[in-house]
Design an enzyme around this catalytic site. Structure first.
Site, PDB file in Angstrom:
ATOM      1  N   ASN A  10       5.931  11.422 -40.527  1.00  0.00           N
ATOM      2  CA  ASN A  10       5.722  10.592 -41.710  1.00  0.00           C
ATOM      3  C   ASN A  10       6.928  10.808 -42.605  1.00  0.00           C
ATOM      4  O   ASN A  10       7.039  11.794 -43.311  1.00  0.00           O
ATOM      5  CB  ASN A  10       4.426  11.014 -42.409  1.00  0.00           C
ATOM      6  N   ARG A  82       4.634   6.947 -38.740  1.00  0.00           N
ATOM      7  CA  ARG A  82       3.938   6.154 -39.748  1.00  0.00           C
ATOM      8  C   ARG A  82       4.945   5.186 -40.372  1.00  0.00           C
ATOM      9  O   ARG A  82       6.013   5.591 -40.819  1.00  0.00           O
ATOM     10  CB  ARG A  82       3.374   7.059 -40.839  1.00  0.00           C
ATOM     11  N   HIS A 171      -2.829   2.055 -46.548  1.00  0.00           N
ATOM     12  CA  HIS A 171      -3.761   3.130 -46.167  1.00  0.00           C
ATOM     13  C   HIS A 171      -4.597   2.717 -44.950  1.00  0.00           C
ATOM     14  O   HIS A 171      -5.704   3.218 -44.755  1.00  0.00           O
ATOM     15  CB  HIS A 171      -4.750   3.482 -47.305  1.00  0.00           C
ATOM     16  N   HIS A 199     -10.768   5.123 -50.495  1.00  0.00           N
ATOM     17  CA  HIS A 199      -9.723   6.117 -50.261  1.00  0.00           C
ATOM     18  C   HIS A 199      -9.128   6.465 -51.619  1.00  0.00           C
ATOM     19  O   HIS A 199      -8.364   5.692 -52.197  1.00  0.00           O
ATOM     20  CB  HIS A 199      -8.653   5.548 -49.316  1.00  0.00           C
ATOM     21  N   ASN A 202      -3.831  10.358 -54.404  1.00  0.00           N
ATOM     22  CA  ASN A 202      -2.903  10.053 -55.489  1.00  0.00           C
ATOM     23  C   ASN A 202      -2.681   8.542 -55.519  1.00  0.00           C
ATOM     24  O   ASN A 202      -2.725   7.918 -56.566  1.00  0.00           O
ATOM     25  CB  ASN A 202      -1.611  10.835 -55.293  1.00  0.00           C
ATOM     26  N   ARG A 232      -0.125   4.842 -60.662  1.00  0.00           N
ATOM     27  CA  ARG A 232      -0.036   3.372 -60.631  1.00  0.00           C
ATOM     28  C   ARG A 232      -1.175   2.744 -61.424  1.00  0.00           C
ATOM     29  O   ARG A 232      -2.307   3.227 -61.378  1.00  0.00           O
ATOM     30  CB  ARG A 232      -0.097   2.847 -59.192  1.00  0.00           C
ATOM     31  N   ARG A 275      -8.361  17.310 -60.990  1.00  0.00           N
ATOM     32  CA  ARG A 275      -8.870  18.654 -61.347  1.00  0.00           C
ATOM     33  C   ARG A 275      -8.547  18.974 -62.795  1.00  0.00           C
ATOM     34  O   ARG A 275      -9.388  19.472 -63.544  1.00  0.00           O
ATOM     35  CB  ARG A 275      -8.230  19.724 -60.439  1.00  0.00           C
ATOM     36  N   GLU A 375      -5.116  10.958 -41.272  1.00  0.00           N
ATOM     37  CA  GLU A 375      -4.193   9.902 -40.873  1.00  0.00           C
ATOM     38  C   GLU A 375      -3.330  10.334 -39.694  1.00  0.00           C
ATOM     39  O   GLU A 375      -3.012   9.522 -38.821  1.00  0.00           O
ATOM     40  CB  GLU A 375      -3.328   9.488 -42.072  1.00  0.00           C
TER      41      GLU A 375
END
Ligand code: AMP
Length: 389
Positions: A10, A82, A171, A199, A202, A232, A275, A375
């Site tokens: 990736n 990927r 995704h 999903h 981040n 985003r 968190r 993934e």
């Protein structure tokens, strides 16, 4: 013995993530732990000792050599890459050839940040092992089944087609993996189950999956659309962009950076880690509370919208960093939806775990599940299936 190892790469603009899996041992649903031989990441490509992607892959290959699992190992069956954007051209995992690379280069304008990095990774891996089958697995591919009504924007159709402006979705390997794993959790075939996959990492996206087939998803032409994400904005009136340009005097590049890198949770409250937002909310921080509320409100809207798109919902699956770990987000997203047949069991929701599990009440018509995504395993599975096919 036939080679059964698959190296998954990736390749991002400044990092190269890798994972080596033994497909003779990896089992769907067992988590990739069963077949995962090694994994790691090379960061800060372009800086210091890691000048470029070639240097990064060399580092990976040396690390694999040290473990006796190098790129020249006879056990290595293939490399799976990927690739973020497949456009409308690539809707299946694809064996990489010179012609495929040339076609992928044409897609760079659709994903100017991601695809060049993916292509760099492919180029150096092919140089190192030109004889080895290498497969591109596209993040958009799972969404290629969306009907035109879902995939098209209501924009002048000739202009849209000329510039490829439509919903592609991203995704995809995660949505594919999680929707199938959810069916397995329910002891059903994917074809029997309608699932809303959330999903929430981040980056975040929702999809509506009917009988294993994607019929809608929240990300669009790029990963900017849809849910509130770490940095985003997600959905936004496109006229806000004209306004920021005309009234705010911002350039297109500045607005691009604002919406992709300085918005979402980070832009709202200064933190993009759920968190930290949870900790701040517990201390009564109003900015963190507002960011959480906006995040959850958007999520609920998509659950409602995809319930209508699917007509019958059998399962809602939460995945990725926030979806797998934040009981508070799951609870708030589905609170008070009994009228839709959705009831979360507070006790099961609060229990942490690393495997796929149900968190719905026994009276819930819709199964609510937490399903860890994988993934790399999905890319390796698709790659191995293609080369052994
Ligand atoms: P991902 O992109 O799937 O790796 O998700 C990363 C995000 O997951 C982080 O930015 C956090 O917001 C979130 N996350 C990770 N662990 C937790 C946790 N224990 N509780 C809440 N959110 C978490």
């Amino acid at each position: 013995m036939n080679p059964s190892h698959v190296l998954v790469l990736n390749s991002g603009s400044s990092s190269l993530k890798y994972q080596l899996l033994d497909m003779a041992r990896a089992r769907p649903g067992s988590g990739s732990a069963a077949g995962r031989l090694t994994s790691g990441i090379v960061e800060r490509i372009g800086e210091g000792p890691v000048a470029d992607h070639a240097a990064a892959l060399k580092q990976v290959s040396e690390e694999l050599d040290r473990q006796g699992l190098g790129l020249d190992s006879p056990k290595l069956a293939a490399v799976g890459h990927r690739v973020v954007h497949g456009g409308t051209r690539f809707t299946e995992p694809t064996l990489i050839t010179d012609e495929v690379v040339a076609e992928m280069e044409k897609l760079v304008p659709l994903a100017p940040l991601h695809n060049p990095a993916n292509l760099a990774g492919i180029a150096v891996a092919r140089q190192l092992r030109p004889d080895l089958p290498q497969v591109a697995v596209f993040d958009t591919a799972f969404h290629a089944t969306m009907p035109e009504a879902a995939a098209r924007y209501a924009v002048d159709i000739e202009t849209a087609d000329r510039f490829g402006v439509r919903r592609y979705g991203f995704h995809g390997t995660s949505h594919a993996y999680v929707s199938r794993a959810t069916a397995r959790l329910l002891d059903k075939e994917p074809s029997e189950v309608n699932t809303i996959v959330l999903h929430l990492g981040n980056g975040a996206s929702a999809s509506a999956v009917r009988g294993g087939v994607c019929v809608d998803t929240s990300m669009g032409l790029t990963p900017l659309e849809g849910l509130v994400m770490g940095t985003r904005s997600g959905d936004l009136d496109p006229a806000a962009i004209f306004h920021l340009a005309r009234v705010g005097g911002m350039s297109i590049d500045e607005i691009d950076t604002l919406l992709n890198k300085r918005s979402g949770l980070l832009g709202l409250c200064g933190d993009n880690d759920m968190r930290e937002i949870g900790r701040r909310m517990a201390e009564g921080d109003p900015a963190a509370r507002l960011a959480f509320d906006i995040y959850v409100h958007r999520l609920r809207k998509y659950v409602g919208a995809y319930t209508a798109v699917l007509g019958r919902v059998d399962a809602i699956a939460f995945t990725a960093g926030v979806g797998e770990n934040s009981a508070a987000v799951r609870e708030a997203a589905l609170r008070g939806l009994d009228a839709l047949g959705i009831e979360v069991d507070a006790v099961s929701n609060a229990i942490r775990g690393a495997t796929a599990r149900l968190i719905s009440a026994s009276s819930s018509r819709v199964a609510v599940a937490v399903v860890p995504t994988d993934e790399e395993l999905e890319i390796a599975t698709q790659t191995y299936a293609l080369v052994t096919g």
